[in-house]
Motif scaffolding. Structure first.
Motif, PDB file in Angstrom:
ATOM      1  N   ARG A  29      40.615  49.825  47.232  1.00  0.00           N
ATOM      2  CA  ARG A  29      39.978  48.556  47.596  1.00  0.00           C
ATOM      3  C   ARG A  29      38.946  48.138  46.567  1.00  0.00           C
ATOM      4  O   ARG A  29      38.563  46.980  46.512  1.00  0.00           O
ATOM      5  N   LEU A  37      44.063  46.411  51.369  1.00  0.00           N
ATOM      6  CA  LEU A  37      42.868  45.581  51.515  1.00  0.00           C
ATOM      7  C   LEU A  37      42.694  45.197  52.972  1.00  0.00           C
ATOM      8  O   LEU A  37      43.650  45.199  53.743  1.00  0.00           O
ATOM      9  N   ASP A  62      38.441  41.322  52.802  1.00  0.00           N
ATOM     10  CA  ASP A  62      38.404  41.429  51.343  1.00  0.00           C
ATOM     11  C   ASP A  62      39.031  40.209  50.667  1.00  0.00           C
ATOM     12  O   ASP A  62      38.716  39.900  49.509  1.00  0.00           O
ATOM     13  N   LYS A 122      37.363  38.890  47.346  1.00  0.00           N
ATOM     14  CA  LYS A 122      38.014  39.221  46.083  1.00  0.00           C
ATOM     15  C   LYS A 122      39.039  38.194  45.610  1.00  0.00           C
ATOM     16  O   LYS A 122      39.246  38.020  44.415  1.00  0.00           O
TER      17      LYS A 122
END
Length: 785
Positions: A635, A653, A657, A661
């Motif tokens: 991750r 993930l 996230d 991200k």
């Protein structure tokens, strides 16, 4: 044309050596300046004439191979050899200047005469009779409607299409229609070629406008006087001027759209046209001829010219007549597009050509002219669009960003490529009728292509034997099953394609096998695409790979195991695209080093990468990456802001996230959550301001996902949504249907509630007048559109 491509390639080679952080050889500075000066002059001249620069390129790249292998050649020897080449070029340059000075007047006179002649020597088409327009009825009605409409202002109605598709036939039928002759006071037919004379065009229009005009008197007027006279003659009168063109881009510049675009005929219309060409309206086709007639029609691939020539000239080789027509389109190409067009001959007949592959090969061949501020890939896509605008290459499918994804080329156009390429020694495609050709023909070729054959038992041994000695080969393309001959004699090879990264794309599974050790001996390689089916897992390739100083594209197809790259891969600064079908383990970049030493600044594609520790330090080393496909369970990674296409697999993930991200990536256009549990968790809630440029979204095998909470403005540019094996998903949010750009929703093996919600979205959008949305469900329950 081979000369022009070779010249650009030589310039590209010198430039790569000069810009390389660790150049394999060095040049004398003054020699490089002299050589570059001559090359620039000859490049400009070659846009009109001819020269062969292969010798200089062979000398430079042979020297590179010798140097890397430790076969020393003194700097003095290299200097003397290159000096001889420069002197020869100087002689050519001097001769060219003398020819240019002596003949410039003659050339200008001839250009004037030719353009005057071509500009239009008659004020009417070749015939004033109606021509059969089988298959063109709808287009004719559309043209007639536009011409006879109530608009009183100037209107341009372009008719666009490839050579032989029926543009002129359609225009003649409109021009000679009685309704049109009554509608317009003046009708003018002016033929304009790529080189034309404006004065002659104006003269032809005036001769149509008034029977009292005299060509002798008009020819003595200036262009300005003629223009003023045309304006006065047409003012207040209804007039029709017919011009046809194969240049779609010019049409777009004129009216902001592509006009009336003529496409190839379907099988039924093709048969109707052939039947009418042979038997006319009064006769019936004998039943026993209908089956063979329809088979013949299929070979024409919907090109009206080909069909009509067969129907009217059964005893003549119809291909030759059609090729003469299509050859005009080739001759009118700008010189920088001709190598790219001839290169299309490397693809097998009826191929759906993947543009991403075509672009990589064009770049690696080195015959693209660099444009400041644009990558070579962008330049090459511009070339492709230009060739499509000229109706020589056909767009088969566009991608989510509007760019061409797949293209095709008509069989007759491909035949034109092959003939011209072979004639100019640009490309040699080995075909079955070449089996008895002298070995000397293939020995002198620089680009060689051998395709899979249905009669392989007889064809393959002969083809392989022909490859035993091809010392000048720079590019080799194969597509057949079997172990290929040694590459030891191909020490100057730059492009090798012996693999198909999409094995089942055309329904075939053809293996061409080289080991990585074999291909890594090709030190001048720019493009390598091979298959490696060894049982070794993991497979390592040698640290000496960095000696491939100019390698740009590395594609390895393997159905077995992972390949482990050595740390030396970070020294390969020319790399642009790295693709491994079964996975590549990328090592961490070496620590330290001088500024830029371990930075892959040209790298754009990494796929499929395993256990890639994409941290802050790694991101700095790949500043221009735009396509990334990674598979590993971690991750803690960073995705570069430059990414446009991202595929994640096995990353585990959390949906939270995605906000931190992925969602904020400013350039992200394609996101594929593709493999098992790329994201885990039961609920995905999106927020406004993210995924601003996302056009394609795939969510696959995220087996925990039950609830998706979103809003239409959270995906403002989404065009395609695909869901695969989401067994727990309760519904697709209804607001997804409100995204104005959304064109399709595809569900594969998803939960029944998800399928029901997709159908409800479709029905709701239909009620609101949105008829452009399509919903497809697999396994096929019922297609919705």
């Amino acid at each position: 044309m081979a000369a022009y491509a070779a010249l650009l390639s030589l310039k590209y080679t010198i430039e790569r050596i000069q810009l390389h952080p660790r150049p394999p050889i060095s040049f004398d500075h003054n020699q490089v300046l002299s050589l570059t000066d001559n090359l620039n002059f000859l490049q400009e001249f070659l846009e009109h004439m001819f020269w062969k620069p292969h010798a200089a390129e062979d000398i430079i790249e042979t020297r590179i191979v010798d140097q890397i292998h430790g076969e020393k050649m003194s700097s003095d020897e290299l200097y003397q050899v290159l000096e001889k080449v420069i002197q020869d070029m100087g002689i050519i340059k001097k001769d060219v200047m003398e020819i240019k000075e002596k003949n410039i007047g003659i050339i200008e006179d001839r250009l004037h005469i030719n353009s005057s002649t071509r500009a239009g020597s008659s004020s009417s088409p070749l015939t004033t009779k109606q021509i059969a327009v089988v298959g063109l009825d709808d287009q004719l009605i559309e043209v007639m409607d536009k011409l006879t409409g109530q608009q009183s202002n100037l209107r341009i109605i372009p008719i666009v299409g490839m050579g032989g598709i029926g543009k002129t036939t359609l225009a003649i039928n409109a021009y000679t229609n009685p309704l049109i002759t009554e509608q317009f006071d003046i009708r003018s037919w002016v033929t304009i070629s790529q080189t034309y004379n404006v004065r002659e065009i104006l003269v032809e229009i005036l001769l149509c406008a008034s029977k009292d005009e005299s060509r002798e008197i008009l020819s003595g007027m200036s262009e300005g006087e003629l223009g003023e006279r045309v304006h006065k003659s047409l003012w207040g009168r209804r007039y029709l001027i017919i011009i046809t063109t194969r240049l779609s881009n010019i049409v777009f510049q004129l009216i902001g759209s592509h006009g009336l675009v003529m496409d190839l005929l379907d099988v039924d219309k093709s048969w109707d046209l052939l039947f009418g060409s042979i038997f006319g309206k009064e006769e019936d086709c004998p039943v026993e001829l209908e089956e063979i007639g329809k088979k013949i029609v299929k070979t024409c691939k919907g090109l009206p010219l080909s069909i009509v020539v067969i129907g009217g000239n059964r005893k003549e080789d119809y291909n030759e007549r059609c090729l003469k027509v299509l050859l005009l389109s080739y001759h009118h190409l700008p010189v920088h597009l001709k190598p790219c067009f001839l290169y299309m001959g490397v693809f097998p007949e009826d191929s759906k050509i993947r543009v991403s592959r075509l672009v990589k090969q064009w770049v690696s061949e080195g015959f693209l002219k660099p444009i400041r501020g644009k990558s070579l890939e962008v330049v090459s896509r511009g070339y492709l669009e230009d060739l499509c605008d000229r109706n020589l290459i056909r767009v088969h499918q566009r991608g989510t960003n509007g760019g061409i994804k797949l293209c095709t080329i008509h069989d007759l156009v491909r035949e034109l490529c092959l003939r011209e390429a072979e004639k100019e020694k640009f490309l040699y495609v080995r075909r079955q009728h070449d089996l008895n050709s002298p070995q000397g023909i293939i020995n002198t070729q620089r680009r060689i292509c051998i395709h899979h054959s249905t009669t392989q038992k007889k064809y393959l041994p002969e083809a392989l034997h022909a490859l035993q000695s091809v010392p000048l080969a720079r590019s080799l393309f194969f597509k057949f099953e079997g172990v290929l001959p040694s590459l030891d004699h191909c020490r100057l090879l730059r492009v090798l394609r012996a693999a198909d990264t999409y094995l089942n794309f055309d329904g075939q599974n053809i293996h061409c096998m080289y080991t990585l050790e074999d291909v890594f001996q090709l030190l001048n390689s720019r493009y390598l695409a091979v298959e490696d089916f060894r049982d070794e897992n993991p497979c390592k390739f040698p640290s000496s790979v960095y000696l491939l100083w100019n390698l740009q594209t590395l594609i390895v197809v393997s159905l077995v195991g992972v390949v482990v790259a050595p740390s030396e891969i970070w020294k390969m600064t020319q790399l642009r695209h790295v693709q491994f079908s079964s996975g590549l383990e990328m090592p961490d970049p070496p620590l330290g080093g001088q500024d830029g030493e371990f930075v892959l600044g040209n790298l754009q594609t990494l796929s499929l990468i395993l256990n890639f520790k994409c941290g802050e330090e790694v991101v700095k080393r790949i500043p221009n990456i735009n396509k990334l496909q990674i598979f590993y369970r971690a991750r803690n990674f960073i995705i570069p802001n430059s990414i446009k296409k991202l595929t994640l697999g096995g990353t585990h993930l959390k949906w939270e996230d995605m906000k931190r991200k992925i969602g904020w990536l400013p350039n992200l256009e394609v996101l594929k959550l593709k493999y098992y549990n790329s994201v885990v968790g039961a609920e995905w809630e999106t927020v406004e301001g993210q995924f601003c440029n996302l056009r394609f979204l795939l969510i696959s095998m995220c087996t925990d996902l039950e609830w998706w909470t979103t809003d239409s403005n959270h995906f403002p540019r989404l065009e395609q949504l695909e869901l695969l094996r989401l067994n727990k998903l309760k519904e697709i949010p209804s607001c997804i249907g409100e995204i104005p750009t959304l064109g399709s929703i595809v569900l594969n093996y998803c939960s029944q509630p998800a399928v029901i919600s997709a159908k409800e979205i479709l029905d709701e959008q239909k009620d609101l007048g949105n008829v452009g949305l399509r919903v497809r469900v697999f396994p096929e329950d019922k297609q919705h559109s």
